[in-house]
Write a protein that holds these residues in place. Structure first.
Motif, PDB file in Angstrom:
ATOM      1  N   GLY A  11     -13.221   2.137   4.992  1.00 21.99           N
ATOM      2  CA  GLY A  11     -13.542   3.558   5.218  1.00 21.99           C
ATOM      3  C   GLY A  11     -13.442   4.362   3.928  1.00 21.99           C
ATOM      4  N   GLY A  12     -13.793   3.751   2.819  1.00 19.59           N
ATOM      5  CA  GLY A  12     -13.745   4.454   1.535  1.00 19.59           C
ATOM      6  C   GLY A  12     -12.354   4.557   0.946  1.00 19.59           C
ATOM      7  N   ASN A  13     -11.345   3.985   1.622  1.00 17.39           N
ATOM      8  CA  ASN A  13      -9.971   4.028   1.105  1.00 17.39           C
ATOM      9  C   ASN A  13      -9.503   2.641   0.711  1.00 17.39           C
ATOM     10  OD1 ASN A  13      -9.199   6.780   1.466  1.00 17.39           O
ATOM     11  ND2 ASN A  13      -9.201   6.408   3.677  1.00 17.39           N
ATOM     12  N   LEU A  14      -8.583   2.623  -0.240  1.00 14.56           N
ATOM     13  CA  LEU A  14      -7.916   1.373  -0.596  1.00 14.56           C
ATOM     14  C   LEU A  14      -6.685   1.274   0.307  1.00 14.56           C
ATOM     15  CD1 LEU A  14      -8.193  -0.799  -2.765  1.00 14.56           C
ATOM     16  CD2 LEU A  14      -6.808   0.624  -4.251  1.00 14.56           C
ATOM     17  N   VAL A  15      -6.674   0.264   1.177  1.00 17.75           N
ATOM     18  CA  VAL A  15      -5.632   0.195   2.200  1.00 17.75           C
ATOM     19  C   VAL A  15      -4.690  -0.978   1.907  1.00 17.75           C
ATOM     20  CG1 VAL A  15      -5.167   0.032   4.680  1.00 17.75           C
ATOM     21  CG2 VAL A  15      -7.281   1.104   3.872  1.00 17.75           C
ATOM     22  N   PHE A  16      -3.401  -0.671   1.774  1.00 17.62           N
ATOM     23  CA  PHE A  16      -2.381  -1.690   1.490  1.00 17.62           C
ATOM     24  C   PHE A  16      -1.615  -1.994   2.779  1.00 17.62           C
ATOM     25  CE2 PHE A  16      -3.222   0.335  -2.493  1.00 17.62           C
ATOM     26  CZ  PHE A  16      -3.087  -0.656  -3.449  1.00 17.62           C
ATOM     27  N   THR A  17      -1.427  -3.293   3.068  1.00 21.55           N
ATOM     28  CA  THR A  17      -0.658  -3.687   4.254  1.00 21.55           C
ATOM     29  C   THR A  17       0.676  -4.257   3.795  1.00 21.55           C
ATOM     30  OG1 THR A  17      -2.703  -4.262   5.364  1.00 21.55           O
ATOM     31  CG2 THR A  17      -0.692  -5.153   6.339  1.00 21.55           C
ATOM     32  N   ARG A  18       1.750  -3.823   4.469  1.00 25.37           N
ATOM     33  CA  ARG A  18       3.089  -4.348   4.138  1.00 25.37           C
ATOM     34  C   ARG A  18       3.921  -4.486   5.411  1.00 25.37           C
ATOM     35  NH1 ARG A  18       7.156  -0.705   3.718  1.00 25.37           N
ATOM     36  NH2 ARG A  18       8.213  -1.887   2.084  1.00 25.37           N
ATOM     37  N   PRO A  19       4.785  -5.507   5.464  1.00 33.12           N
ATOM     38  CA  PRO A  19       5.602  -5.676   6.663  1.00 33.12           C
ATOM     39  C   PRO A  19       6.745  -4.662   6.721  1.00 33.12           C
ATOM     40  CG  PRO A  19       5.993  -7.455   5.089  1.00 33.12           C
ATOM     41  CD  PRO A  19       5.035  -6.526   4.454  1.00 33.12           C
ATOM     42  N   ILE A  20       7.095  -4.273   7.935  1.00 35.51           N
ATOM     43  CA  ILE A  20       8.270  -3.419   8.141  1.00 35.51           C
ATOM     44  C   ILE A  20       9.124  -4.002   9.270  1.00 35.51           C
ATOM     45  CG2 ILE A  20       7.378  -1.243   7.237  1.00 35.51           C
ATOM     46  CD1 ILE A  20       6.578  -0.483  10.112  1.00 35.51           C
ATOM     47  N   TYR A  21      10.299  -3.447   9.478  1.00 37.60           N
ATOM     48  CA  TYR A  21      11.233  -3.928  10.515  1.00 37.60           C
ATOM     49  C   TYR A  21      11.380  -5.446  10.440  1.00 37.60           C
ATOM     50  CZ  TYR A  21      10.196   0.730  12.260  1.00 37.60           C
ATOM     51  OH  TYR A  21      10.001   2.080  12.347  1.00 37.60           O
ATOM     52  N   SER A  22      11.735  -5.946   9.266  1.00 38.28           N
ATOM     53  CA  SER A  22      11.954  -7.378   9.034  1.00 38.28           C
ATOM     54  C   SER A  22      10.763  -8.218   9.472  1.00 38.28           C
ATOM     55  CB  SER A  22      13.212  -7.852   9.769  1.00 38.28           C
ATOM     56  OG  SER A  22      14.322  -7.164   9.295  1.00 38.28           O
ATOM     57  N   GLY A  23       9.569  -7.722   9.253  1.00 39.40           N
ATOM     58  CA  GLY A  23       8.361  -8.510   9.530  1.00 39.40           C
ATOM     59  C   GLY A  23       7.883  -8.407  10.967  1.00 39.40           C
ATOM     60  N   LYS A  24       8.528  -7.554  11.783  1.00 45.09           N
ATOM     61  CA  LYS A  24       8.117  -7.459  13.193  1.00 45.09           C
ATOM     62  C   LYS A  24       6.844  -6.630  13.350  1.00 45.09           C
ATOM     63  CE  LYS A  24      12.449  -7.461  15.629  1.00 45.09           C
ATOM     64  NZ  LYS A  24      13.129  -6.414  14.939  1.00 45.09           N
ATOM     65  N   ALA A  25       6.577  -5.778  12.378  1.00 43.52           N
ATOM     66  CA  ALA A  25       5.374  -4.943  12.439  1.00 43.52           C
ATOM     67  C   ALA A  25       4.821  -4.781  11.021  1.00 43.52           C
ATOM     68  CB  ALA A  25       5.736  -3.571  13.014  1.00 43.52           C
ATOM     69  N   PHE A  26       3.581  -4.330  10.955  1.00 43.36           N
ATOM     70  CA  PHE A  26       2.964  -4.093   9.643  1.00 43.36           C
ATOM     71  C   PHE A  26       2.532  -2.642   9.566  1.00 43.36           C
ATOM     72  CE2 PHE A  26       2.695  -8.588  10.188  1.00 43.36           C
ATOM     73  CZ  PHE A  26       2.899  -9.098   8.912  1.00 43.36           C
ATOM     74  N   GLU A  27       2.667  -2.050   8.387  1.00 46.23           N
ATOM     75  CA  GLU A  27       2.124  -0.699   8.220  1.00 46.23           C
ATOM     76  C   GLU A  27       1.025  -0.739   7.170  1.00 46.23           C
ATOM     77  OE1 GLU A  27       5.054   2.068   6.889  1.00 46.23           O
ATOM     78  OE2 GLU A  27       5.446   1.011   5.015  1.00 46.23           O
ATOM     79  N   LYS A  28       0.079   0.180   7.314  1.00 43.63           N
ATOM     80  CA  LYS A  28      -1.010   0.279   6.351  1.00 43.63           C
ATOM     81  C   LYS A  28      -0.852   1.578   5.594  1.00 43.63           C
ATOM     82  CE  LYS A  28      -4.262  -2.581   8.888  1.00 43.63           C
ATOM     83  NZ  LYS A  28      -4.460  -3.671   7.972  1.00 43.63           N
ATOM     84  N   LYS A  29      -1.003   1.490   4.261  1.00 46.51           N
ATOM     85  CA  LYS A  29      -0.772   2.686   3.450  1.00 46.51           C
ATOM     86  C   LYS A  29      -1.968   2.948   2.548  1.00 46.51           C
ATOM     87  CE  LYS A  29       4.082   3.136   3.316  1.00 46.51           C
ATOM     88  NZ  LYS A  29       4.979   4.087   2.741  1.00 46.51           N
ATOM     89  N   ILE A  30      -2.258   4.232   2.338  1.00 41.89           N
ATOM     90  CA  ILE A  30      -3.233   4.590   1.306  1.00 41.89           C
ATOM     91  C   ILE A  30      -2.545   5.552   0.342  1.00 41.89           C
ATOM     92  CG2 ILE A  30      -5.285   4.242   2.751  1.00 41.89           C
ATOM     93  CD1 ILE A  30      -5.442   7.277   3.059  1.00 41.89           C
ATOM     94  N   VAL A  31      -2.995   5.570  -0.887  1.00 40.77           N
ATOM     95  CA  VAL A  31      -2.449   6.503  -1.873  1.00 40.77           C
ATOM     96  C   VAL A  31      -3.429   7.663  -1.975  1.00 40.77           C
ATOM     97  CG1 VAL A  31      -1.744   6.772  -4.287  1.00 40.77           C
ATOM     98  CG2 VAL A  31      -1.361   4.592  -3.122  1.00 40.77           C
ATOM     99  N   THR A  32      -2.916   8.859  -1.742  1.00 37.88           N
ATOM    100  CA  THR A  32      -3.839  10.009  -1.722  1.00 37.88           C
ATOM    101  C   THR A  32      -3.900  10.707  -3.080  1.00 37.88           C
ATOM    102  OG1 THR A  32      -2.021  11.324  -0.861  1.00 37.88           O
ATOM    103  CG2 THR A  32      -3.606  10.478   0.742  1.00 37.88           C
ATOM    104  N   ASP A  33      -2.887  10.442  -3.927  1.00 42.58           N
ATOM    105  CA  ASP A  33      -2.836  11.196  -5.170  1.00 42.58           C
ATOM    106  C   ASP A  33      -2.048  10.407  -6.218  1.00 42.58           C
ATOM    107  OD1 ASP A  33      -3.179  13.330  -6.817  1.00 42.58           O
ATOM    108  OD2 ASP A  33      -1.380  14.390  -6.135  1.00 42.58           O
ATOM    109  N   GLY A  34      -2.468  10.471  -7.448  1.00 42.20           N
ATOM    110  CA  GLY A  34      -1.692   9.888  -8.544  1.00 42.20           C
ATOM    111  C   GLY A  34      -1.893   8.390  -8.708  1.00 42.20           C
TER     112      GLY A  34
END
Ligand code: FAD
Length: 321
Positions: free
Chosen positions: A126-149
């Motif tokens: 969707g035009g964004n650079l999306v990073f995936t990383r595990p959270i809660y000791s690998g029980k779930a994954f979150e996706k992050k984008i950098v909006t600035d900097g």
């Protein structure tokens, strides 16, 4: 949007670690068609520049100094900051290794930047650079984008495939001279535990033992199997606490996080703290004599049985291949 992205090449015992090539692949995605610049720090690292280029770096900057022979946070951060000053990158990618975990937050703080740590995947969506990383000791994954900097990330070894090596790729190699000073730590001597074979954090196959191995000698069949599969031996904290093996083998929340292609858990119950370090392995095989053991919940293949019978049988069968 195209970017210039710096990648730290990690050198151990005179060779580049695989995670460096994976970081170049991540940097290529991050650069979105821009330039990927490899950075090598040490006291004789120039010779490794070619390999970084063959794996996709467009050019390489080296900083060589006797004071950088061993990693120190002060020395390496001075070197990296000098490259950042000279190159003014829009992105930085390090490995999520012991070195990267130590150095990246320090650099991020110096730059007043955010940091996305322990990235397992990245994509342009969707035009964004999306990073995936595990959270809660690998029980779930979150996706992050950098909006600035600055885009600054550390990538987990064994998750992002390196580009194919291109022997004919060429690129400029330049050296930067940096006055490394005021080091608060000086490494006088490195004393290593004798360790054989494949590095645990980069191993494609891991045979791990838990309290079920019952003794130090109980690890021998696991070592045999690991040898046949060209893998590494790991352990649960239960096995380390019982003194069956060294803590450097511990996998889990307070040990190493690993993502091999194949993880064979032998006599490990599957406590949540252990799963935190291995549940993202591509294929998990569990051997346990308790059919109710928690490890079977994450296993792709489960063998209910005595590890001292099953492991030698597996070794024999794999030897035939
Ligand atoms: P056990 O739970 O005792 O399991 C042994 C298993 O072996 C049993 O399932 C049994 O059925 C099986 N077994 C016995 N004999 C045989 C046989 N002959 N053949 C086949 N199976 C057999 N643990 C980690 O591993 N890594 C961590 O990083 C970690 N961090 C922790 C952090 C905190 C803050 C805390 C509180 C705990 C942490 N732990 C960690 C400990 C964790 O909670 C468990 O205690 C530990 O993982 C148990 O190790 P285990 O599975 O080897 O032993």
């Amino acid at each position: 949007m195209t970017r210039k992205v710096l990648v730290l090449g990690e050198v151990r015992d005179g060779s580049l670690r695989n995670v460096s090539f994976e970081a170049i692949a991540a940097a290529k995605t991050t650069a979105e068609g821009g330039e990927v610049v490899g950075v090598l720090i040490g006291n004789s690292v120039n010779a490794l520049s070619g390999e970084l280029i063959q794996f996709g770096a467009d050019r390489v900057v080296t900083i060589e100094d006797e004071k950088l022979k061993q990693y120190t946070p002060d020395g390496y951060s001075q070197a990296i900051m000098a490259v950042i000053d000279a190159e003014k990158p829009e992105g930085l990618i390090f490995g999520h290794t012991a070195l990267g975990k130590d150095l990246a937050p320090k650099i991020a703080a110096k730059l007043n930047s955010g940091l996305i740590s322990d990235v397992t995947a990245l994509e342009v969506a969707g035009g964004n650079l999306v990073f995936t990383r595990p959270i809660y000791s690998g029980k779930a994954f979150e996706k992050k984008i950098v909006t600035d900097g600055l885009i600054f990330a550390t990538i987990r070894p064994n998750n992002i495939s390196p580009l194919e090596k291109g022997e004919s790729r060429t690129g400029e190699v330049s050296s930067l001279s940096v006055d490394i000073k005021d080091l608060r730590t000086i490494i006088k001597e490195v004393v290593r535990k004798a360790s054989e074979g494949v590095d645990l954090s980069e191993a494609k196959v891991i045979v791990a033992g838990g309290r079920g191995v019952k003794s130090e000698e109980g690890f021998s069949p696991l070592q045999e199997l690991a040898k046949v599969l060209n893998g590494a031996v790991g352990a649960s904290r239960g096995a380390c606490d019982a003194d069956y093996c060294d803590y450097s083998l511990q996998i889990g929340q307070t040990g190493k996080v690993v993502t091999p292609d194949l993880y064979i858990a032998c006599g490990i119950s599957g406590a949540i703290q252990h799963l935190a370090g291995m549940s993202n392995s591509k294929v998990i095989v569990a051997i346990n004599k308790d059919p109710e053991a928690n490890i079977f919940k994450v296993a792709d293949y489960g063998i209910v049985g005595d590890l001292f019978e099953v492991v030698p049988m597996l070794t024999e069968e794999f030897r035939k291949l």
